[in-house]
Design an enzyme around this catalytic site. Sequence first.
Site, PDB file in Angstrom:
ATOM      1  CG  HIS A 250      17.249 -41.154  12.081  1.00  0.00           C
ATOM      2  ND1 HIS A 250      17.782 -39.899  11.991  1.00  0.00           N
ATOM      3  CD2 HIS A 250      16.438 -41.125  13.161  1.00  0.00           C
ATOM      4  CE1 HIS A 250      17.313 -39.152  12.977  1.00  0.00           C
ATOM      5  NE2 HIS A 250      16.492 -39.876  13.695  1.00  0.00           N
TER       6      HIS A 250
HETATM    7  N1  UDP Z   1      24.454 -36.596  15.991  1.00  0.00           N
HETATM    8  C1  UDP Z   1      25.721 -37.078  16.308  1.00  0.00           C
HETATM    9  N2  UDP Z   1      26.323 -37.948  15.437  1.00  0.00           N
HETATM   10  C2  UDP Z   1      25.750 -38.347  14.261  1.00  0.00           C
HETATM   11  C3  UDP Z   1      24.458 -37.836  13.949  1.00  0.00           C
HETATM   12  C4  UDP Z   1      23.829 -36.968  14.841  1.00  0.00           C
HETATM   13  O1  UDP Z   1      26.283 -36.717  17.339  1.00  0.00           O
HETATM   14  O2  UDP Z   1      26.356 -39.146  13.535  1.00  0.00           O
HETATM   15  C5  UDP Z   1      23.791 -35.707  16.973  1.00  0.00           C
HETATM   16  C6  UDP Z   1      23.415 -34.355  16.444  1.00  0.00           C
HETATM   17  O3  UDP Z   1      24.468 -33.443  16.646  1.00  0.00           O
HETATM   18  C7  UDP Z   1      22.193 -34.009  17.281  1.00  0.00           C
HETATM   19  C8  UDP Z   1      21.566 -35.336  17.563  1.00  0.00           C
HETATM   20  O4  UDP Z   1      22.573 -36.306  17.322  1.00  0.00           O
HETATM   21  O5  UDP Z   1      22.580 -33.398  18.498  1.00  0.00           O
HETATM   22  C9  UDP Z   1      20.386 -35.567  16.650  1.00  0.00           C
HETATM   23  O6  UDP Z   1      19.957 -36.852  16.794  1.00  0.00           O
HETATM   24  P1  UDP Z   1      19.019 -37.598  15.752  1.00  0.00           P
HETATM   25  O7  UDP Z   1      19.199 -37.009  14.403  1.00  0.00           O
HETATM   26  O8  UDP Z   1      19.289 -39.050  15.929  1.00  0.00           O
HETATM   27  O9  UDP Z   1      17.580 -37.364  16.355  1.00  0.00           O
HETATM   28  P2  UDP Z   1      16.383 -36.345  16.076  1.00  0.00           P
HETATM   29  O10 UDP Z   1      16.880 -34.983  16.445  1.00  0.00           O
HETATM   30  O11 UDP Z   1      16.000 -36.480  14.652  1.00  0.00           O
HETATM   31  O12 UDP Z   1      15.303 -36.813  16.973  1.00  0.00           O
END
Ligand code: UDP
Length: 349
Positions: free
Chosen positions: A199
Site C-alpha cells: 500500500h
Molecule cells: N494488518 C492487519 N490486517 C491486514 C494487514 C495488516 O491487521 O489486512 C496489521 C499488521 O498485522 C500490522 C499492521 O496492520 O500490525 C501494519 O499496518 P500497515 O501495513 O497498514 O502499516 P505500516 O506498518 O506499513 O505503516
Amino acid sequence: MRVLTVVGNRPQFVKAAAVSSRLRAVGEEVLVHTGQHYDDALSRVFFDELELPRPEHRFELGGGSNTEQTARMLSAIAPLLGDVDAVLVYGDTNSTLAGALAAAQAGVPVAHVEAGMRSYDRSMPEELNRVLTDHASSLLLCSSEAAAETLRGEQVVGAVKVVGDVMVDVFELLAPRADAFVLGTLGVTHGEYLLATAHRAGNVDDPTRLRALVDVLTGMPLPVVLPLHPRTRARLDAAGLLEALEGVIVAPPLGYLEFTALVVGARAVLTDSGGVQKEAYLAGVPCVTLRATTEWRETIDAGWNVLVDLDADAARAALARPVPAERPPLYGDGQAGARVVDALVRMVG
Ligand code: UDP
C-alpha cells in the site's frame, strides 16, 4: 499525569494497544483518533480486537494530499492541548507529525514511540514524518539500540531511551489467539502459500510501478494471499489492473487476529509494510520486502528479510534462500509498553 495520545491509522491502533491500558492505570489518557483510516476494516475491528478504549476525540481528517491532511490535523489537535502534560505519538504517519508539531508549537512535551527509524529515502512521506517528529520530540523511545545510535548521530534535543518495540508486546500477547480458521476460508494450507501486502504510495500511486507490483504478485511459485488495502484496490481499479491479479487470492483487509494467523502460517511474506516486516520476523517467517530501502534494517542484517523492490526475479531468488538458523530478539522482550509508560511518568514527574 494527563497524556494526549494521537492515533489515526491501522498500525497505530496496534501500537497504542501495548500502552493505552497501562497508561490509564497510572494517569489519564485522552485518546485522539484523527480518522486518517476511517473505514471499519482498518479501524473499528482493531479497537474491538485489541480492546482499545473508545477515543475521547474522533475526527474524520483523512483524504486529500499529505499537506492538506497534516494541516487539518494540526488545526484539530491544537485546541485540545490546553491542560495536557505530554503528547504521545507513534510511528511515522501524518497523524504522528501533526500531533508532534501541534504539541511542540504549544510548548507541550512530545514522546515519540518508534523514534530513530530511518529508511534514508526522503521521497517517502513517512521518512519526512519520522525525521521531523524526532526533532520535535522531548522523549524519543526507540525500538532498538541502532535507532538510538541514529538519533545520537543526528543530535536530537530530546532524551533518547531504548524501550523495545511495542508491536512485539502485542504480537506476543495475541499470536496465540490468532484466528487460523481464515486459512481454510481462503483455501490455503499452512506453509504452502505466500502472504502479500502492499500500500505504499511509491508502489501503488504510479501506474508503471503498480503494473510491476502485479507482475511480482502473479509470478510467484506458490499461491499468494493478498489482503487488499483500500488504497491499493482503488489504484488497481482505476488502472484496470484488478483483473490482472490472476491466480492471486484477493481478500479484504483483515483484522489483527486473522492477519496474524496468515503471517504465522505463510511460507514467506511479501510486503512493503513496515509493521509486517517486523511481524514476519517475530513469527519466524522469511520476508521479501517490495521496496528498495527499509527502516527495519536489523531484519535484513539478521538474514530474515531481503529488499527486492518490484523485481520479480529478485523476489523468486529471495524465496529460494535457506531460512537462517538464528533469530535473535532484535526488538526487545515484549515489555516495551510498560517502559513507555515508565518513561512518560519520569518525564512528566
Ligand atoms: N494488518 C492487519 N490486517 C491486514 C494487514 C495488516 O491487521 O489486512 C496489521 C499488521 O498485522 C500490522 C499492521 O496492520 O500490525 C501494519 O499496518 P500497515 O501495513 O497498514 O502499516 P505500516 O506498518 O506499513 O505503516
